[in-house]
Write a protein that holds these residues in place. Structure first.
Motif, PDB file in Angstrom:
ATOM      1  N   PHE A   1      -1.127   2.865  13.128  1.00 13.19           N
ATOM      2  CA  PHE A   1      -1.018   4.041  12.258  1.00 13.19           C
ATOM      3  C   PHE A   1      -0.597   5.266  13.052  1.00 13.19           C
ATOM      4  O   PHE A   1       0.339   5.975  12.677  1.00 13.19           O
ATOM      5  N   PHE A   2      -1.279   5.527  14.144  1.00 13.12           N
ATOM      6  CA  PHE A   2      -0.937   6.701  14.945  1.00 13.12           C
ATOM      7  C   PHE A   2       0.455   6.574  15.552  1.00 13.12           C
ATOM      8  O   PHE A   2       1.189   7.551  15.638  1.00 13.12           O
ATOM      9  N   PHE A   3       0.810   5.370  15.983  1.00 14.96           N
ATOM     10  CA  PHE A   3       2.135   5.148  16.560  1.00 14.96           C
ATOM     11  C   PHE A   3       3.231   5.410  15.537  1.00 14.96           C
ATOM     12  O   PHE A   3       4.238   6.032  15.845  1.00 14.96           O
ATOM     13  N   ARG A   4       3.015   4.940  14.302  1.00  8.11           N
ATOM     14  CA  ARG A   4       4.039   5.089  13.274  1.00  8.11           C
ATOM     15  C   ARG A   4       4.037   6.462  12.618  1.00  8.11           C
ATOM     16  O   ARG A   4       5.099   7.021  12.333  1.00  8.11           O
ATOM     17  N   GLN A   5       2.861   6.997  12.360  1.00  3.87           N
ATOM     18  CA  GLN A   5       2.772   8.212  11.564  1.00  3.87           C
ATOM     19  C   GLN A   5       2.553   9.494  12.376  1.00  3.87           C
ATOM     20  O   GLN A   5       2.882  10.584  11.897  1.00  3.87           O
TER      21      GLN A   5
ATOM     22  N   ALA B   1       0.573   1.130  22.167  1.00  2.00           N
ATOM     23  CA  ALA B   1       0.737   1.338  20.727  1.00  2.00           C
ATOM     24  C   ALA B   1       1.965   0.594  20.215  1.00  2.00           C
ATOM     25  O   ALA B   1       1.948   0.026  19.115  1.00  2.00           O
ATOM     26  N   ALA B   2       3.037   0.569  20.998  1.00  2.00           N
ATOM     27  CA  ALA B   2       4.245  -0.154  20.594  1.00  2.00           C
ATOM     28  C   ALA B   2       3.981  -1.655  20.515  1.00  2.00           C
ATOM     29  O   ALA B   2       4.444  -2.329  19.584  1.00  2.00           O
ATOM     30  N   ILE B   3       3.213  -2.179  21.453  1.00  2.00           N
ATOM     31  CA  ILE B   3       2.863  -3.605  21.430  1.00  2.00           C
ATOM     32  C   ILE B   3       2.014  -3.910  20.201  1.00  2.00           C
ATOM     33  O   ILE B   3       2.246  -4.900  19.500  1.00  2.00           O
ATOM     34  N   ALA B   4       1.028  -3.063  19.931  1.00  2.00           N
ATOM     35  CA  ALA B   4       0.178  -3.263  18.749  1.00  2.00           C
ATOM     36  C   ALA B   4       1.016  -3.208  17.478  1.00  2.00           C
ATOM     37  O   ALA B   4       0.819  -4.009  16.553  1.00  2.00           O
ATOM     38  N   ASP B   5       1.965  -2.293  17.421  1.00  2.00           N
ATOM     39  CA  ASP B   5       2.845  -2.172  16.259  1.00  2.00           C
ATOM     40  C   ASP B   5       3.682  -3.441  16.081  1.00  2.00           C
ATOM     41  O   ASP B   5       3.817  -3.963  14.977  1.00  2.00           O
ATOM     42  N   GLU B   6       4.211  -3.947  17.182  1.00  2.00           N
ATOM     43  CA  GLU B   6       5.027  -5.168  17.123  1.00  2.00           C
ATOM     44  C   GLU B   6       4.205  -6.373  16.664  1.00  2.00           C
ATOM     45  O   GLU B   6       4.625  -7.136  15.794  1.00  2.00           O
ATOM     46  N   VAL B   7       3.016  -6.526  17.226  1.00  2.00           N
ATOM     47  CA  VAL B   7       2.155  -7.651  16.861  1.00  2.00           C
ATOM     48  C   VAL B   7       1.736  -7.554  15.397  1.00  2.00           C
ATOM     49  O   VAL B   7       1.773  -8.544  14.664  1.00  2.00           O
ATOM     50  N   LEU B   8       1.372  -6.359  14.957  1.00  2.00           N
ATOM     51  CA  LEU B   8       0.993  -6.187  13.556  1.00  2.00           C
ATOM     52  C   LEU B   8       2.160  -6.513  12.636  1.00  2.00           C
ATOM     53  O   LEU B   8       1.985  -7.162  11.598  1.00  2.00           O
ATOM     54  N   SER B   9       3.349  -6.105  13.013  1.00  5.09           N
ATOM     55  CA  SER B   9       4.534  -6.407  12.206  1.00  5.09           C
ATOM     56  C   SER B   9       4.780  -7.913  12.115  1.00  5.09           C
ATOM     57  O   SER B   9       5.150  -8.427  11.059  1.00  5.09           O
ATOM     58  N   ILE B  10       4.544  -8.616  13.203  1.00  6.34           N
ATOM     59  CA  ILE B  10       4.715 -10.070  13.199  1.00  6.34           C
ATOM     60  C   ILE B  10       3.646 -10.730  12.326  1.00  6.34           C
ATOM     61  O   ILE B  10       3.946 -11.560  11.473  1.00  6.34           O
ATOM     62  N   LEU B  11       2.402 -10.346  12.534  1.00  7.48           N
ATOM     63  CA  LEU B  11       1.295 -10.991  11.822  1.00  7.48           C
ATOM     64  C   LEU B  11       1.241 -10.642  10.331  1.00  7.48           C
ATOM     65  O   LEU B  11       0.778 -11.444   9.528  1.00  7.48           O
ATOM     66  N   MET B  12       1.700  -9.462   9.977  1.00  7.56           N
ATOM     67  CA  MET B  12       1.635  -9.039   8.579  1.00  7.56           C
ATOM     68  C   MET B  12       3.002  -9.060   7.897  1.00  7.56           C
ATOM     69  O   MET B  12       3.107  -8.718   6.719  1.00  7.56           O
ATOM     70  N   GLY B  13       4.032  -9.475   8.624  1.00  7.21           N
ATOM     71  CA  GLY B  13       5.389  -9.468   8.089  1.00  7.21           C
ATOM     72  C   GLY B  13       5.681 -10.633   7.168  1.00  7.21           C
ATOM     73  O   GLY B  13       4.855 -11.516   6.938  1.00  7.21           O
ATOM     74  N   ASP B  14       6.891 -10.640   6.637  1.00 10.98           N
ATOM     75  CA  ASP B  14       7.320 -11.656   5.675  1.00 10.98           C
ATOM     76  C   ASP B  14       7.882 -12.913   6.324  1.00 10.98           C
ATOM     77  O   ASP B  14       8.041 -13.930   5.651  1.00 10.98           O
TER      78      ASP B  14
END
Length: 124
Positions: free
Chosen positions: A3-7, A90-103
């Motif tokens: 959230f902080f990384f993106r927003q 934060a970038a790594i967390a963002d990437e992992v979240l995108s993979i795990l929650m992505g389509d």
């Protein structure tokens, strides 16, 4: 972190984002409850208390601690452990979240299969 990384990325870039780290272990010495940050702290404690017979409880996270314990161990500025979040983390967390929650199911499946062996302390 995502959230902080993106927003609010400037907060991360400026070093204003921290994570409070709760202790991993608790034990008792007499009637006093002792909290230990990690395995290294547990090892040091045992070296200082070689006759300690009490068992250690592993805390699974913030959800297992009551209000008083959180205040005492995680929020008290004199006792808490803060980890500063870097842009890279934060970038790594963002990437992992995108993979795990992505389509993309195949990418998610590959990620889980590749990283499953690295998971420790998973409560099933």
């Amino acid at each position: 972190m995502t959230f902080f990384f993106r927003q609010m990325r400037p907060l991360v870039e400026s070093g204003y984002v921290y994570i409070c780290q709760p202790p991993l272990f608790t034990t008792e010495v007499g009637k006093e409850k002792v909290y230990l940050k990690d395995e290294a702290a547990k090892t040091a404690f045992l070296a200082e208390h070689p006759n300690h017979k009490n068992e250690f409880n592993r805390l699974k996270g913030l959800g297992e601690m009551d209000f008083g314990e959180l205040g005492e161990t995680t929020m008290d500025p004199r006792r808490r452990t803060l980890l500063q979040v870097s842009v890279e983390q934060a970038a790594i967390a963002d990437e992992v979240l995108s993979i795990l929650m992505g389509d993309d199911v195949e990418v998610r499946k590959h990620f889980i299969q590749t990283n499953a062996k690295d998971v420790r302390f998973l409560d099933i």
